[in-house]
Design a protein around this motif. Structure first.
Motif, PDB file in Angstrom:
ATOM      1  N   ILE A 176       0.840  -1.204   0.000  1.00 22.87           N
ATOM      2  CA  ILE A 176       0.000   0.000   0.000  1.00 22.87           C
ATOM      3  C   ILE A 176       0.872   1.250   0.000  1.00 22.87           C
ATOM      4  O   ILE A 176       0.599   2.220  -0.716  1.00 22.87           O
ATOM      5  CB  ILE A 176      -0.946  -0.003   1.221  1.00 22.87           C
ATOM      6  N   GLY A 177       1.933   1.228   0.775  1.00 27.65           N
ATOM      7  CA  GLY A 177       2.835   2.376   0.832  1.00 27.65           C
ATOM      8  C   GLY A 177       3.492   2.665  -0.498  1.00 27.65           C
ATOM      9  O   GLY A 177       3.620   3.826  -0.910  1.00 27.65           O
ATOM     10  N   VAL A 178       3.900   1.612  -1.196  1.00 23.71           N
ATOM     11  CA  VAL A 178       4.530   1.782  -2.516  1.00 23.71           C
ATOM     12  C   VAL A 178       3.528   2.347  -3.516  1.00 23.71           C
ATOM     13  O   VAL A 178       3.859   3.245  -4.314  1.00 23.71           O
ATOM     14  CB  VAL A 178       5.105   0.439  -3.006  1.00 23.71           C
ATOM     15  N   VAL A 179       2.304   1.851  -3.501  1.00 27.63           N
ATOM     16  CA  VAL A 179       1.271   2.346  -4.426  1.00 27.63           C
ATOM     17  C   VAL A 179       0.987   3.825  -4.183  1.00 27.63           C
ATOM     18  O   VAL A 179       0.912   4.635  -5.109  1.00 27.63           O
ATOM     19  CB  VAL A 179      -0.020   1.511  -4.287  1.00 27.63           C
ATOM     20  N   VAL A 180       0.832   4.187  -2.899  1.00 28.29           N
ATOM     21  CA  VAL A 180       0.575   5.595  -2.558  1.00 28.29           C
ATOM     22  C   VAL A 180       1.739   6.469  -3.000  1.00 28.29           C
ATOM     23  O   VAL A 180       1.547   7.557  -3.578  1.00 28.29           O
ATOM     24  CB  VAL A 180       0.326   5.738  -1.042  1.00 28.29           C
ATOM     25  N   ALA A 181       2.969   6.008  -2.747  1.00 34.79           N
ATOM     26  CA  ALA A 181       4.149   6.784  -3.142  1.00 34.79           C
ATOM     27  C   ALA A 181       4.245   6.915  -4.655  1.00 34.79           C
ATOM     28  O   ALA A 181       4.648   7.962  -5.179  1.00 34.79           O
ATOM     29  CB  ALA A 181       5.402   6.119  -2.583  1.00 34.79           C
ATOM     30  N   PHE A 182       3.855   5.864  -5.370  1.00 36.84           N
ATOM     31  CA  PHE A 182       3.909   5.896  -6.838  1.00 36.84           C
ATOM     32  C   PHE A 182       2.987   6.971  -7.404  1.00 36.84           C
ATOM     33  O   PHE A 182       3.388   7.782  -8.242  1.00 36.84           O
ATOM     34  CB  PHE A 182       3.534   4.518  -7.386  1.00 36.84           C
ATOM     35  N   PHE A 183       1.748   6.988  -6.919  1.00 39.93           N
ATOM     36  CA  PHE A 183       0.805   7.984  -7.425  1.00 39.93           C
ATOM     37  C   PHE A 183       1.168   9.397  -6.956  1.00 39.93           C
ATOM     38  O   PHE A 183       0.965  10.371  -7.682  1.00 39.93           O
ATOM     39  CB  PHE A 183      -0.621   7.619  -7.006  1.00 39.93           C
ATOM     40  N   ALA A 184       1.710   9.485  -5.744  1.00 41.08           N
ATOM     41  CA  ALA A 184       2.159  10.797  -5.265  1.00 41.08           C
ATOM     42  C   ALA A 184       3.322  11.297  -6.102  1.00 41.08           C
ATOM     43  O   ALA A 184       3.425  12.502  -6.401  1.00 41.08           O
ATOM     44  CB  ALA A 184       2.560  10.702  -3.802  1.00 41.08           C
ATOM     45  N   ARG A 185       4.181  10.392  -6.532  1.00 43.10           N
ATOM     46  CA  ARG A 185       5.328  10.771  -7.379  1.00 43.10           C
ATOM     47  C   ARG A 185       4.851  11.265  -8.730  1.00 43.10           C
ATOM     48  O   ARG A 185       5.374  12.250  -9.273  1.00 43.10           O
ATOM     49  CB  ARG A 185       6.241   9.549  -7.557  1.00 43.10           C
ATOM     50  N   ILE A 186       3.855  10.596  -9.281  1.00 44.89           N
ATOM     51  CA  ILE A 186       3.314  11.034 -10.582  1.00 44.89           C
ATOM     52  C   ILE A 186       2.679  12.419 -10.455  1.00 44.89           C
ATOM     53  O   ILE A 186       2.844  13.287 -11.317  1.00 44.89           O
ATOM     54  CB  ILE A 186       2.276  10.008 -11.088  1.00 44.89           C
ATOM     55  N   ALA A 187       1.966  12.633  -9.348  1.00 48.55           N
ATOM     56  CA  ALA A 187       1.271  13.917  -9.156  1.00 48.55           C
ATOM     57  C   ALA A 187       2.237  15.070  -8.940  1.00 48.55           C
ATOM     58  O   ALA A 187       1.877  16.232  -9.134  1.00 48.55           O
ATOM     59  CB  ALA A 187       0.320  13.813  -7.975  1.00 48.55           C
ATOM     60  N   THR A 188       3.453  14.779  -8.525  1.00 47.58           N
ATOM     61  CA  THR A 188       4.418  15.847  -8.224  1.00 47.58           C
ATOM     62  C   THR A 188       5.598  15.851  -9.184  1.00 47.58           C
ATOM     63  O   THR A 188       6.685  16.317  -8.835  1.00 47.58           O
ATOM     64  CB  THR A 188       4.935  15.691  -6.786  1.00 47.58           C
ATOM     65  N   LEU A 189       5.412  15.308 -10.383  1.00 48.31           N
ATOM     66  CA  LEU A 189       6.490  15.312 -11.373  1.00 48.31           C
ATOM     67  C   LEU A 189       6.981  16.736 -11.617  1.00 48.31           C
ATOM     68  O   LEU A 189       6.199  17.661 -11.794  1.00 48.31           O
ATOM     69  CB  LEU A 189       6.002  14.692 -12.687  1.00 48.31           C
TER      70      LEU A 189
END
Length: 239
Positions: free
Chosen positions: A42-55
């Protein structure tokens, strides 16, 4: 018998970072591993989408680092929880090596948790999870007494009242007149540890026990002349 220990020796007995036995304790069973793995995923998934949102922003590196940390929680989680528990012992400023005897040993059937489920009629039912546990009572001539409750193990069948028991005690007073916390119990006759959590380094504890025994054997007359005045009854305060 109660012998004060130096702070250095106490910190050797209860290290800051988890030992192998402590890591194994908090590793737990397969369901425990699955829970940690789920948190990591769950942590990796959240971090992945957060990373995309803050490119393109400067926070991307921080999010990536957080993702890596949470993603490996399944591996380092036991170290964190064991080290945190060790800190709860190490916060006490004074400690001592305690020797007494087993006063009583018996088995009880205790509730270790509850679960909510639905029966065939659609009614909510609370199910108690019960487990047989060993209760070990130890004490000494000063009137000090404490009890340890642990899961049942086959080796514990050999424990009998009257056997010598050793453990580490922790206090907030230099004279150790008030005991705030105790460690797992060692039965030297059986070379057996009675424990829910292996809080002490067992190799160091057994070395301390052996050293103290040799000193008492080598110079019994000196031990008698240097005997301290009778200690007032020790007070056990688990809180």
């Amino acid at each position: 018998m109660l012998i004060p220990l130096t702070r250095k020796k106490f910190e050797e007995l209860i290290p800051t970072i988890a030992t192998g036995n402590q890591y194994k304790h908090y590793w737990g069973k397969f369901p425990d591993f699955l829970r940690r793995l789920l948190i990591s995923v769950i942590g990796v998934v959240v971090a992945f989408f957060a990373r995309i949102a803050t490119l393109g922003s400067s926070s991307g590196i921080l999010i990536f680092a957080v993702g890596i940390t949470v993603g490996t929680y399944w591996l380092w989680g036991p170290i964190f929880w064991a080290s945190r528990r060790n800190a709860s012992y190490r916060k006490h400023p004074y400690s001592g090596f305690w020797k007494g005897r087993v006063l009583d040993v018996y088995v009880t059937d205790d509730v270790v948790g509850t679960e909510e489920t639905v029966n065939s009629r659609g009614e909510l039912v609370i199910v108690e999870n019960r487990e047989r546990r060993l209760n070990l009572e130890v004490g000494d001539k000063t009137g000090f007494y404490t009890e340890l409750q642990v899961p049942i193990r086959r080796d514990y069948r050999a424990i009998r009242p009257g056997q010598v028991a050793l453990m580490l005690v922790m206090s907030d007073r230099p004279d150790l007149s008030r005991i705030l916390q105790t460690s797992d119990v060692y039965i030297p006759k059986l070379k057996l540890w009675v424990s829910d959590y292996p809080c002490v380094r067992r190799d160091v504890f057994e070395e301390v026990s052996q050293t103290l025994r040799q000193r008492r054997t080598r110079s019994p007359s000196e031990g008698r002349s240097a005997r301290r005045p009778a200690r007032s009854r020790m007070e056990y305060d688990p809180y």
